[in-house]
Design a protein around this motif. Structure first.
Motif, PDB file in Angstrom:
ATOM      1  N   LYS A 115       0.839  -1.198   0.000  1.00 41.88           N
ATOM      2  CA  LYS A 115       0.000   0.000   0.000  1.00 41.88           C
ATOM      3  C   LYS A 115       0.876   1.251   0.000  1.00 41.88           C
ATOM      4  CE  LYS A 115      -3.733  -2.177   2.688  1.00 41.88           C
ATOM      5  NZ  LYS A 115      -4.597  -2.046   3.886  1.00 41.88           N
ATOM      6  N   PHE A 116       0.829   2.017  -1.062  1.00 38.46           N
ATOM      7  CA  PHE A 116       1.539   3.299  -1.153  1.00 38.46           C
ATOM      8  C   PHE A 116       2.998   3.170  -0.676  1.00 38.46           C
ATOM      9  CE2 PHE A 116       2.548   7.700  -0.947  1.00 38.46           C
ATOM     10  CZ  PHE A 116       1.569   8.398  -1.631  1.00 38.46           C
ATOM     11  N   PRO A 117       3.859   2.478  -1.429  1.00 33.11           N
ATOM     12  CA  PRO A 117       5.271   2.317  -1.014  1.00 33.11           C
ATOM     13  C   PRO A 117       5.945   3.669  -0.794  1.00 33.11           C
ATOM     14  CG  PRO A 117       4.784   1.039  -2.998  1.00 33.11           C
ATOM     15  CD  PRO A 117       3.575   1.873  -2.723  1.00 33.11           C
ATOM     16  N   LEU A 118       6.680   3.777   0.289  1.00 38.83           N
ATOM     17  CA  LEU A 118       7.342   5.040   0.635  1.00 38.83           C
ATOM     18  C   LEU A 118       8.821   5.032   0.271  1.00 38.83           C
ATOM     19  CD1 LEU A 118       5.654   5.630   4.107  1.00 38.83           C
ATOM     20  CD2 LEU A 118       5.055   6.692   1.924  1.00 38.83           C
ATOM     21  N   LEU A 119       9.513   3.964   0.606  1.00 34.85           N
ATOM     22  CA  LEU A 119      10.934   3.866   0.275  1.00 34.85           C
ATOM     23  C   LEU A 119      11.107   3.292  -1.128  1.00 34.85           C
ATOM     24  CD1 LEU A 119      12.426   2.662   3.652  1.00 34.85           C
ATOM     25  CD2 LEU A 119      13.340   4.556   2.311  1.00 34.85           C
ATOM     26  N   PRO A 120      12.082   3.794  -1.893  1.00 36.68           N
ATOM     27  CA  PRO A 120      12.315   3.262  -3.248  1.00 36.68           C
ATOM     28  C   PRO A 120      12.740   1.797  -3.191  1.00 36.68           C
ATOM     29  CG  PRO A 120      13.502   5.334  -2.884  1.00 36.68           C
ATOM     30  CD  PRO A 120      12.998   4.893  -1.555  1.00 36.68           C
ATOM     31  N   SER A 121      12.433   1.055  -4.228  1.00 39.10           N
ATOM     32  CA  SER A 121      12.852  -0.355  -4.300  1.00 39.10           C
ATOM     33  C   SER A 121      14.312  -0.468  -4.721  1.00 39.10           C
ATOM     34  CB  SER A 121      11.963  -1.131  -5.281  1.00 39.10           C
ATOM     35  OG  SER A 121      11.985  -0.518  -6.558  1.00 39.10           O
TER      36      SER A 121
END
Length: 214
Positions: A85-91
């Motif tokens: 849900k709504f990723p905050l940190l980059p992959s």
């Protein structure tokens, strides 16, 4: 995650650190119970002392009875737990490392904003200019969408009115890109509904200064 998870946050309305946690939960659409530490100036609750015996500070996330402390760590925990849900940190590992670097830079150089500004206004502005350089021409620090670093810095937007009033200067005049970025973030419904009005922060600071005889 189970629907019956118990999620409690020990918080204090004007705290920029607590704002980060509120923003992260709002971004993910996760409901939680907030317990306001209303009398931090007089003393700390037994629950806070029990859950954060090392630093004895808010915010503290209590997830199914287990405490997680320090705002950036809590935001990363929330992002990892509800990663779909709504990723905050980059992959991307490099971008992830950069986001964490700048978030810790903000903690070291800008927060808590009242003490940092009143101690050294020039350094405060220079730090904001460095962050403008990191923002470049992107709409958000996270790129095309709001991310971890935006959440790390966003509480400063709520403090702008207080800092400008007491510091007798204009952040917009010195760092217009940061102010424009903050206004853009506030257009996100989950952001505007999670953060206190800047005048609320000002009133809290005035009350604190009166109690301290400043």
């Amino acid at each position: 995650m189970a629907n019956n998870d118990q999620i409690v946050v020990l918080d204090f309305l004007p705290s920029p650190y607590g704002m980060r946690v509120r923003l992260a939960f709002a971004a993910k659409g996760i409901e939680h119970e907030g317990k306001e530490e209303e009398n931090l100036m007089e003393g700390k609750s037994s629950l806070l002392l029990q859950m954060n015996p090392v630093h004895k500070k808010i915010p503290v996330l209590i997830h199914n009875g287990k405490p997680i402390c320090e705002s950036l760590i809590i935001v990363e925990y929330i992002d990892g737990l509800w990663k779909d849900k709504f990723p905050l940190l980059p992959s991307d590992p490099y971008q992830r490392a950069q986001a964490k670097f700048w978030a810790h830079f903000i903690d070291n150089k800008l927060f808590p904003p009242d003490r940092k500004l009143w101690a050294a206004k020039k350094e405060f502005i220079e730090t904001l200019k460095l962050l403008e350089g990191e923002l470049k021409s992107k709409p958000y620090f996270g790129g095309e969408k709001l991310g971890f670093l935006d959440i790390a810095l966003l509480p400063l937007h709520c403090w702008t009115y207080t800092l400008e009033t007491f510091g007798n200067f204009s952040i917009e005049a010195e760092c217009p890109k940061i102010v424009t970025w903050g206004k853009r973030c506030m257009e996100e419904e989950f952001v505007s509904s999670s953060l206190p009005h800047p005048h609320k922060i000002y009133e809290s600071v005035v009350e604190f200064k009166k109690k301290m005889g400043i």
